[in-house]
Design a protein around this motif. Structure first.
Motif, PDB file in Angstrom:
ATOM      1  N   LEU A  11       0.823  -1.202   0.000  1.00 31.45           N
ATOM      2  CA  LEU A  11       0.000   0.000   0.000  1.00 31.45           C
ATOM      3  C   LEU A  11       0.864   1.262   0.000  1.00 31.45           C
ATOM      4  O   LEU A  11       1.793   1.381   0.804  1.00 31.45           O
ATOM      5  CB  LEU A  11      -0.895   0.047   1.241  1.00 31.45           C
ATOM      6  N   LEU A 121      -7.189   1.855  -2.867  1.00 29.54           N
ATOM      7  CA  LEU A 121      -6.564   1.358  -1.642  1.00 29.54           C
ATOM      8  C   LEU A 121      -7.530   0.475  -0.858  1.00 29.54           C
ATOM      9  O   LEU A 121      -7.134  -0.551  -0.293  1.00 29.54           O
ATOM     10  CB  LEU A 121      -6.090   2.523  -0.773  1.00 29.54           C
ATOM     11  N   GLN A 124      -7.599  -2.866  -2.449  1.00 32.50           N
ATOM     12  CA  GLN A 124      -6.373  -3.610  -2.183  1.00 32.50           C
ATOM     13  C   GLN A 124      -6.390  -4.224  -0.791  1.00 32.50           C
ATOM     14  O   GLN A 124      -6.026  -5.394  -0.613  1.00 32.50           O
ATOM     15  CB  GLN A 124      -5.176  -2.667  -2.333  1.00 32.50           C
ATOM     16  N   VAL A 125      -6.827  -3.461   0.201  1.00 28.54           N
ATOM     17  CA  VAL A 125      -6.880  -3.977   1.569  1.00 28.54           C
ATOM     18  C   VAL A 125      -7.887  -5.123   1.676  1.00 28.54           C
ATOM     19  O   VAL A 125      -7.658  -6.106   2.389  1.00 28.54           O
ATOM     20  CB  VAL A 125      -7.243  -2.844   2.552  1.00 28.54           C
TER      21      VAL A 125
END
Length: 370
Positions: A11, A121, A124-125
């Protein structure tokens, strides 16, 4: 050695707007102007200050975990059931809760790009795939700055659990209008949740840009996200809210919230702000009037600035972005650059905007920093 998940290790760090005091100290000036974070320049509402003073006497106690008073106030304001309302520690926290509630690895989140920088983001998490649909020119010959809703609808597939539509779009300030948005909502499959991210709704002046809550009604797979950070002047207290047509959506998001994440002070301030709506409307009118003045001034300087419906303007300066933003900061004006694309400039006070325009003129004329 203990290691974080690979997705977390990869990240990028979130970069907030720089502190003006730090910039002023670095370059040796008395004051820097911050036009980077889309804050309103007005001080807190008087009713908010009073509410905070009163609530401060009770901060030895935990806040109301359900933010019941605020939830009821929002439900009454928007004529919905309290079960349809979820509050959170800023709209971005609610975005994260949405991803936690609806996305597993192997699913996807769809959104326009460029748009709010947290969307990829969050995916992605969550271990989800980002479906990024490029912006298109909002006017003939203009830069790519507007949602392509037809392409966004076509990009939704069987894995897509969430779609974010940022309207007005951050950072370009453009907004999609009613016919296009209605067609889009009608085209999205019923099993995909569409979140209309309306953080800047209060600054919209184009009558053809719809209120998402109106379009939400009767559509169980639509929810609207808003915040108190911008027009309501509570950026430092972090309060956002989600209104969902289907209470089951709100319930799912509520289950993923961090307990007590809306503080006692934040809830008291938000309730007081809602009761001061007339003053908030006057402040928003002042911001939008200044937005028009700033837009006109930039166009007079031959910059291609679209009509913004937010409290910022977008300078699509492409490869000049980093150099221009750095030169402005060297002249004590902090903006928000997006490398290789453009610069977002918050609408400040007339005095702050004049400082920005003077700095911009200095940069473009090649004047040296003193």
């Amino acid at each position: 050695m203990v290691s974080a998940r690979p997705a977390v290790q990869a990240l990028p760090a979130y970069k907030p707007g720089r502190n003006p005091a730090d910039v002023a100290r670095e370059i040796g000036v008395e004051r820097a102007v911050k036009l980077a974070s889309n804050e309103v320049a007005f001080p807190p509402l008087p009713a908010v200050v009073q509410a905070l003073a009163t609530a401060a006497a009770e901060t030895n106690r935990y806040p109301d975990n359900g933010a019941v008073v605020l939830t009821r106030a929002l439900a009454e304001r928007y004529d919905v059931d309290p079960a349809q309302v979820v509050t959170g520690c800023g709209a971005v926290m609610l975005c994260q809760q949405l991803a936690q509630s609806y996305n597993d690895p192997g699913t996807s989140i769809a959104f326009a790009w460029r748009s709010f920088e947290m969307y990829p983001l969050l995916a992605q998490v969550a271990g989800a795939r980002s479906i990024q649909v490029p912006l298109v020119p909002g006017r003939p010959g203009g830069p790519a700055d507007t949602h392509d809703l037809e392409a966004l609808a076509a990009a939704v597939d069987d894995t897509t659990r969430l779609v974010f539509v940022c309207n007005p779009n951050n950072p370009t300030g453009t907004a999609v209008r009613r016919p296009e948005l209605v067609r889009f909502l009608d085209a999205v499959p019923a099993q995909t949740l569409v979140v209309l991210d309306e953080a800047y709704r209060e600054f919209v002046t184009d009558p053809d840009v719809p209120d998402g809550l109106e379009l939400m009604r009767g559509r169980p797979n639509v929810a609207v996200l808003r915040t108190f950070s911008k027009a309501w002047g509570l950026a430092g207290l972090r309060v956002g809210y989600l209104i969902a047509e289907d209470p089951a959506v709100a319930d799912a998001v509520r289950k993923t919230h961090v307990p007590f994440s809306v503080s006692m002070l934040a809830q008291a301030a938000a309730v007081a702000a809602l009761a001061s709506e007339d003053e908030v409307r006057r402040r928003c009118a002042a911001v939008t009037a200044e937005r028009e003045r700033l837009t006109a001034a930039l166009r007079e300087r031959d910059l291609d600035v679209a009509d913004s419906q937010a409290n910022f303007v977008w300078l699509p300066v492409g490869e000049q972005t980093a150099e221009l933003a750095g030169a402005l900061e060297a002249r004590a004006v902090i903006t928000r650059p997006f490398a290789g694309e453009g610069i977002r400039v918050t609408v400040g006070t007339p005095e702050e905007d004049d400082v920005f325009l003077t700095a911009l003129d200095d940069v473009r004329s090649g004047a040296r920093v003193a």
